[in-house]
Design a protein around this motif. Sequence first.
Motif, short mmCIF file in Angstrom:
data_model
loop_
_atom_site.label_atom_id
_atom_site.label_comp_id
_atom_site.label_asym_id
_atom_site.label_seq_id
_atom_site.Cartn_x
_atom_site.Cartn_y
_atom_site.Cartn_z
N UNK A 1 0.84 -1.20 0.00
CA UNK A 1 0.00 0.00 0.00
C UNK A 1 0.87 1.25 0.00
N UNK A 2 0.63 2.14 -0.93
CA UNK A 2 1.31 3.42 -0.97
C UNK A 2 0.82 4.29 0.19
N UNK A 3 1.72 5.10 0.74
CA UNK A 3 1.37 5.97 1.87
C UNK A 3 0.73 5.15 2.99
N UNK A 4 1.32 4.01 3.27
CA UNK A 4 0.73 3.06 4.21
C UNK A 4 0.42 3.68 5.57
N UNK A 5 1.40 4.37 6.16
CA UNK A 5 1.21 4.89 7.51
C UNK A 5 0.07 5.91 7.58
N UNK A 6 0.04 6.82 6.62
CA UNK A 6 -1.03 7.82 6.61
C UNK A 6 -2.39 7.17 6.34
N UNK A 7 -2.40 6.15 5.46
CA UNK A 7 -3.65 5.45 5.17
C UNK A 7 -4.17 4.76 6.42
N UNK A 8 -3.26 4.15 7.18
CA UNK A 8 -3.66 3.48 8.42
C UNK A 8 -4.18 4.48 9.43
N UNK A 9 -3.53 5.61 9.53
CA UNK A 9 -3.98 6.66 10.45
C UNK A 9 -5.36 7.18 10.07
N UNK A 10 -5.62 7.26 8.77
CA UNK A 10 -6.94 7.71 8.32
C UNK A 10 -8.02 6.69 8.69
N UNK A 11 -7.74 5.41 8.47
CA UNK A 11 -8.70 4.35 8.79
C UNK A 11 -9.02 4.33 10.28
N UNK A 12 -7.99 4.56 11.10
CA UNK A 12 -8.17 4.49 12.56
C UNK A 12 -8.49 5.85 13.16
N UNK A 13 -8.79 6.83 12.30
CA UNK A 13 -9.19 8.18 12.74
C UNK A 13 -8.10 8.87 13.56
N UNK A 14 -6.85 8.62 13.19
CA UNK A 14 -5.73 9.24 13.89
C UNK A 14 -4.87 10.10 12.97
N UNK A 15 -5.39 10.42 11.80
CA UNK A 15 -4.62 11.22 10.86
C UNK A 15 -4.49 12.64 11.40
N UNK A 16 -3.27 13.14 11.42
CA UNK A 16 -3.02 14.46 11.98
C UNK A 16 -3.64 15.54 11.10
N UNK A 17 -3.81 16.70 11.66
CA UNK A 17 -4.37 17.84 10.94
C UNK A 17 -3.31 18.60 10.16
N UNK A 18 -2.14 18.02 10.06
CA UNK A 18 -1.06 18.67 9.32
C UNK A 18 -1.48 18.87 7.87
N UNK A 19 -1.32 20.07 7.32
CA UNK A 19 -1.78 20.35 5.95
C UNK A 19 -1.15 19.41 4.92
#
Length: 254
Positions: free
Chosen positions: A76-94
């Motif tokens: 999966x590309x951008x794996x860490x960010x994708x996982x954070x999005x799924x688990x509702x932990x994606x930062x608000x960093x622009x």
Amino acid sequence: MPHSISRFASLATGAAELELALKSEMNELSSTDSESDYYKYWIDWFVSLEGNEYFCAVDEEYVTDRFNLTNLNTEVLHYQKALELITDNLSNKPMTNELREQVEKSAMHLYGLVHARYIMTARGLSKMYEKYKHGEFGLCPRYHCSQHPLIPVGLSDVAFKEKVKLYCPRCEDIYCPKSRKHARLDGAYFGTGLPHMIFLNYSANRPAPSEQRYVPRIFGFKIHEVAELHRWQDEQREEQKKRLGITSSAQLPA
């Protein structure tokens, strides 16, 4: 290193198939962006989208257990960010719009791969079995199966190889989904073994195979019996030609 680059290039090409689905689903989200339709969790939103009815909701505990995600970071590309999005932990960093869209596509792909693993667990099988019992995957179009419920199945466990199909446990055959939105789902998100694992665990509820078959007839005669007779006649004719050493049927004795 070249192998890694080639692998991710292949994933990027395959992920392009998700772009249309993503745009459609994001449009749906924006069109229902009211307080009453708001979803607190990404997974709840994702499984609620039209076209995603085949998916069940993966438990948060399963997604956050890194053991269950083994090796998915290589697929999966951008794996860490994708996982954070799924688990509702994606930062608000622009993020740029392009990067945001790529992360959203990757999250959908990652969820599909996690889903394929989850539905092979006892909890996941239970959820999919309930959906099967209620006919949520559709009904068999074969007349003699009497509208028996279907189960999603993949023809490959590798993503971007085959779209999802529907398996009927009565006739033991597969069919294409009627809906285009369902037909575009990747078969790898459901795996090749789901129907069979369900009935290993719920063997008492496995339906009896359909013994009824349509028998084609012409003027009351079964066509397959006539065809069988014709094949036998053709075989006998060819054997006779070989024995007599002739090449044309016209040379056969009357």
